[in-house]
Enzyme design. Structure first.
Site, PDB file in Angstrom:
ATOM      1  N   THR A  14      27.517   5.035  48.388  1.00  0.00           N
ATOM      2  CA  THR A  14      28.345   5.025  49.598  1.00  0.00           C
ATOM      3  C   THR A  14      27.548   4.586  50.825  1.00  0.00           C
ATOM      4  O   THR A  14      26.330   4.472  50.775  1.00  0.00           O
ATOM      5  CB  THR A  14      28.921   6.430  49.861  1.00  0.00           C
ATOM      6  OG1 THR A  14      27.831   7.351  50.029  1.00  0.00           O
ATOM      7  CG2 THR A  14      29.785   6.884  48.711  1.00  0.00           C
ATOM      8  N   ASP A  15      28.270   4.359  51.922  1.00  0.00           N
ATOM      9  CA  ASP A  15      27.596   4.049  53.184  1.00  0.00           C
ATOM     10  C   ASP A  15      28.181   4.892  54.311  1.00  0.00           C
ATOM     11  O   ASP A  15      29.081   5.712  54.092  1.00  0.00           O
ATOM     12  CB  ASP A  15      27.660   2.549  53.497  1.00  0.00           C
ATOM     13  CG  ASP A  15      29.070   2.063  53.826  1.00  0.00           C
ATOM     14  OD1 ASP A  15      29.941   2.871  54.196  1.00  0.00           O
ATOM     15  OD2 ASP A  15      29.298   0.843  53.724  1.00  0.00           O
ATOM     16  N   ALA A  16      27.658   4.687  55.510  1.00  0.00           N
ATOM     17  CA  ALA A  16      28.036   5.514  56.654  1.00  0.00           C
ATOM     18  C   ALA A  16      29.513   5.380  57.026  1.00  0.00           C
ATOM     19  O   ALA A  16      30.041   6.189  57.792  1.00  0.00           O
ATOM     20  CB  ALA A  16      27.161   5.180  57.868  1.00  0.00           C
ATOM     21  N   GLY A  18      31.692   5.945  54.912  1.00  0.00           N
ATOM     22  CA  GLY A  18      32.309   6.960  54.061  1.00  0.00           C
ATOM     23  C   GLY A  18      32.859   6.404  52.757  1.00  0.00           C
ATOM     24  O   GLY A  18      33.466   7.134  51.971  1.00  0.00           O
TER      25      GLY A  18
END
Lengths: 133, 133, 133, 133
Positions: A14-16, A18
């Site tokens: 995942t990334d920031a 979400g």
């Protein structure tokens, strides 16, 4: 008709925002292709030891719906076109609840890793791929 | 005409085939898009704090020549088409010795992260993108 | 006294918690060690072509403060101990605003990749490392 | 006594040295911790929606034997110490042929993601962890 492989989304994927980071879908697609070949009886470490690798030549990927942390996904593998030195795959990522997250067309080329040039897909693999599709 | 950003290939970017793993090119392309926006004066953490993110909607990527461990690459960013809610980028990866490793078309959509729906690209960004291209 | 290398945090480095994913700090630390060696005149692709690689044998890493998307970080490289076949590095990650995000001790071993066994660090590298520290 | 989770090594996990890239072991360790918690009945996306995440505070990891492309690994999860706000895990990575590739001690802290501060591990999780160990 098509091979299916389950993939779970972990924090690493995942990334920031979400959601699953976009390039990681390509990893999921490749895991499924690897398991598809294994299921047909072909281990890629054996192929690599023989100096042969399946190398991605082109990808077209559509991101339709973001997959999220902890999602249980299914990655499909279908063959669209089989040539002497390359395979065109059609692949999808769907969730356990039936959402279609991504579709991709991936062209992989059989490469002689010493020469870094395309080479014929081994005959026994071609045979299995034909009988499978 | 187009923005350029240098990327060095580290061990983390490569795979057992001895070359850059195919999905990592997408990371390189995104780093360059991020730096392109920063160069225009837009920081994506600020945008994300406002609930806005640029999300990849579609990629077409051709892998023309394998990049290797330790290569010094240049990633380019050009705008092919600018719409109200999306940007179509044309990007390339070239080596310091002039080899063309990869070309890609990447469509990113401006997304309202709360609704997870497309939203208009902020006017000041549109303005800068237009004056830049 | 110690080498410094800048690292920018991109989306690819973060996770759904909104911060840099913990294993990616190890990538940042290695990028800095690679640039440290390059700065001393040693290219690791040349070493790898000679069948030599610096392989991580042990890491101790403390996560003191989460780094975030878009942060501009500095990664430091210092040598704690130099042996015939291994180097013990002390490394830190600090932000542009002076926050200490992480400290690590990383032991890398010089490995003969054919035998997959430790081997002496080349004399010219030892020499440079000694004169540097 | 300890939880076990299988991990297959794909191309994405390896590097140009032909082995699993060192930081990816941390990913494998976390996948296993995630599955361990799931096995006890706790889903981390639910926890994250409640503003709680288990964040890695410290890792000690020894790399004993390189894992390779296509290896079928088993990752173990054991609890060494359980505190109010943190868990100290002992983890191993072994191959199907019994080789010990890596051992790690990983301390994770239960974090209130809004305050970015340690918080008590929810009572029902503590209870399950105690009855499990």
């Amino acid at each position: 008709m098509s091979f299916e492989f389950p993939v779970r989304v972990y924090y690493e994927d995942t990334d920031a925002g979400g959601v699953v980071y976009h390039s990681n879908y390509l990893n999921f697609f490749e895991r499924a292709r690897t398991e598809f070949l294994r299921d047909l009886g072909f281990e890629q470490d054996t192929l690599l030891a023989q100096g042969i690798a399946f190398v991605v030549r082109r990808c077209e990927i559509d991101y339709l719906m973001a997959a999220k942390f902890n999602d249980a996904l299914t990655v499909t593998v279908g063959i669209k076109q089989l040539k002497n030195t390359s395979i065109e795959f059609e692949q999808k990522i769907v969730s356990s609840s039936g959402n279609l997250h991504s579709v991709a067309t991936v062209i992989v080329v059989c490469v002689d890793m010493k020469k870094m040039k395309p080479t014929r897909i081994p005959a026994n693999i071609i045979e299995e791929l034909k009988s499978d599709s």
